[in-house]
Design a protein around this motif. Structure first.
Motif, PDB file in Angstrom:
ATOM      1  N   GLY A  93      34.791 -56.545  58.420  1.00  0.00           N
ATOM      2  CA  GLY A  93      36.105 -55.963  58.683  1.00  0.00           C
ATOM      3  C   GLY A  93      36.004 -54.587  59.308  1.00  0.00           C
ATOM      4  O   GLY A  93      36.755 -54.254  60.234  1.00  0.00           O
ATOM      5  N   LEU A  94      35.058 -53.788  58.804  1.00  0.00           N
ATOM      6  CA  LEU A  94      34.837 -52.460  59.386  1.00  0.00           C
ATOM      7  C   LEU A  94      34.398 -52.566  60.841  1.00  0.00           C
ATOM      8  O   LEU A  94      34.924 -51.877  61.723  1.00  0.00           O
ATOM      9  CB  LEU A  94      33.774 -51.717  58.577  1.00  0.00           C
ATOM     10  N   ALA A  95      33.409 -53.430  61.093  1.00  0.00           N
ATOM     11  CA  ALA A  95      32.869 -53.576  62.450  1.00  0.00           C
ATOM     12  C   ALA A  95      33.950 -54.039  63.420  1.00  0.00           C
ATOM     13  O   ALA A  95      34.085 -53.500  64.536  1.00  0.00           O
ATOM     14  CB  ALA A  95      31.698 -54.554  62.441  1.00  0.00           C
ATOM     15  N   TYR A  96      34.704 -55.051  63.001  1.00  0.00           N
ATOM     16  CA  TYR A  96      35.753 -55.595  63.867  1.00  0.00           C
ATOM     17  C   TYR A  96      36.803 -54.538  64.188  1.00  0.00           C
ATOM     18  O   TYR A  96      37.175 -54.342  65.359  1.00  0.00           O
ATOM     19  CB  TYR A  96      36.411 -56.793  63.182  1.00  0.00           C
ATOM     20  N   ALA A  97      37.284 -53.836  63.158  1.00  0.00           N
ATOM     21  CA  ALA A  97      38.366 -52.876  63.370  1.00  0.00           C
ATOM     22  C   ALA A  97      37.897 -51.666  64.181  1.00  0.00           C
ATOM     23  O   ALA A  97      38.641 -51.152  65.033  1.00  0.00           O
ATOM     24  CB  ALA A  97      38.929 -52.425  62.021  1.00  0.00           C
ATOM     25  N   ILE A  98      36.666 -51.209  63.935  1.00  0.00           N
ATOM     26  CA  ILE A  98      36.133 -50.095  64.728  1.00  0.00           C
ATOM     27  C   ILE A  98      35.967 -50.523  66.183  1.00  0.00           C
ATOM     28  O   ILE A  98      36.319 -49.780  67.104  1.00  0.00           O
ATOM     29  CB  ILE A  98      34.797 -49.603  64.123  1.00  0.00           C
ATOM     30  N   ASP A  99      35.442 -51.725  66.393  1.00  0.00           N
ATOM     31  CA  ASP A  99      35.248 -52.226  67.748  1.00  0.00           C
ATOM     32  C   ASP A  99      36.582 -52.396  68.478  1.00  0.00           C
ATOM     33  O   ASP A  99      36.641 -52.232  69.703  1.00  0.00           O
ATOM     34  CB  ASP A  99      34.501 -53.563  67.692  1.00  0.00           C
ATOM     35  N   GLN A 100      37.624 -52.698  67.720  1.00  0.00           N
ATOM     36  CA  GLN A 100      38.950 -52.871  68.315  1.00  0.00           C
ATOM     37  C   GLN A 100      39.689 -51.552  68.505  1.00  0.00           C
ATOM     38  O   GLN A 100      40.814 -51.541  69.013  1.00  0.00           O
ATOM     39  CB  GLN A 100      39.795 -53.800  67.434  1.00  0.00           C
ATOM     40  N   GLY A 101      39.090 -50.430  68.073  1.00  0.00           N
ATOM     41  CA  GLY A 101      39.720 -49.131  68.258  1.00  0.00           C
ATOM     42  C   GLY A 101      40.862 -48.853  67.308  1.00  0.00           C
ATOM     43  O   GLY A 101      41.766 -48.066  67.633  1.00  0.00           O
TER      44      GLY A 101
END
Length: 312
Positions: free
Chosen positions: A261-269
């Protein structure tokens, strides 16, 4: 693209039992075998969130072939480096109303030549990466400083690294000149690092410890508090994250799903609040499912709305 690295993957085997009986036979009706290891759990959840993700690391033997076949069947992109040793099994026995007993094989012994071959692949993959996750233990033959080595390689390419490990590997990464972008220790791992228990009841001390020289240069520190949510430092801001109570089916892989969840949300800005909401909701959604490293995205919006992120 998010690149997930699993240096000691496994076939994750789940044995649900009403009662675990010692010194006798335990018969299991419903058994699940999943392409696993912490990094592959991250991969699967990012994929289920419709994020662009590719899995890499080390695989060997019949177990390695099983993992690659399962990833192919799920439509998950992967590019692993081959080793001579057999990829391990990790067994989780779920028993006696929420108790969990794990039996974890150490894994294969990795040679210097095999590590060098992996690094050639890793260097190429970094050219297409926005973000890298490094998860779990290191197989035998891999030095405890190896994650620090990979973090430095990613840093040279301007790629953020989310690190989810513990013990000597985590400590070595914090002592290295090049720091991970994010770490996600739990309270036990924090205790191992700083030699004291941290509590929300003593917020000034909690903040002071996370602001100490040990963590200097780490942009995100996400301290998992289990059912109490998380306490988080991002730059000079601190957040307390509270989560609703849920019915837990299988908690295995929830920490990995949090990283996803962290990786996805950070990658999505996403902004700080949404990054932390995605982190917590993915961990909870995993715990509600029988399959390890899996979420039902249909349940995400309603549960995410119940997560409270408060700056403190």
């Amino acid at each position: 693209m998010i690149i997930t690295v699993t240096m000691n993957p496994s076939i994750d085997i789940s044995y649900p039992l009403e009662t675990l009986k010692l010194d006798t036979v335990n018969r299991v009706v419903n058994t699940s075998k999943t392409a696993g290891g912490k990094g592959l759990n991250v991969t699967r959840v990012v994929h289920e969130l419709s994020g662009q993700v590719l899995a890499t690391g080390l695989l060997g033997g019949h177990h390695g072939a099983f993992i690659q076949t399962q990833l192919d069947q799920e439509g998950i992109a992967h590019d692993f480096s081959a080793i001579a040793g057999e990829t391990r099994n990790s067994i989780a026995i779920l028993h006696d109303n929420g108790h969990q007993t794990e039996i974890l094989e150490a894994g294969p012994n990795v040679s210097e030549i095999e590590l060098a071959q992996f690094e050639e692949k890793f260097d190429l993959l970094l050219k297409q990466a926005n973000l890298v996750t490094l998860s779990g233990s290191l197989a035998k033959g891999i030095p405890t400083t190896y994650y620090s080595h990979l973090i430095a390689k990613a840093y040279e390419q301007g790629v953020k690294v989310l690190l989810d490990t513990s013990g000597a590997s985590l400590k070595a990464s914090l002592e290295s000149p090049t720091k991970p972008f994010l770490i996600k220790p739990n309270t036990e791992e924090i205790f191992d690092l700083v030699g004291q228990t941290l509590s929300l009841e003593d917020l000034p001390n909690f903040k002071a410890v996370l602001s100490s020289d040990l963590f200097a240069g780490v942009e995100w520190i996400v301290v998992s508090l289990g059912s109490k949510g998380a306490f988080v430092k991002h730059h000079n801001r601190f957040y307390q994250v509270t989560i609703p109570k849920i019915a837990v089916v299988n908690p295995v892989g929830s920490g990995d799903s949090t990283i996803a969840g962290l990786a996805y949300a950070i990658d999505q800005g996403k902004n700080d609040e949404e990054i932390l909401q995605y982190a917590m909701v993915c961990g909870m959604l995993n715990a509600q499912e029988a399959k390890t490293g899996h979420i039902n995205v249909e349940n995400l919006p309603a549960l995410k709305a119940q997560i409270v992120v408060k700056e403190v």
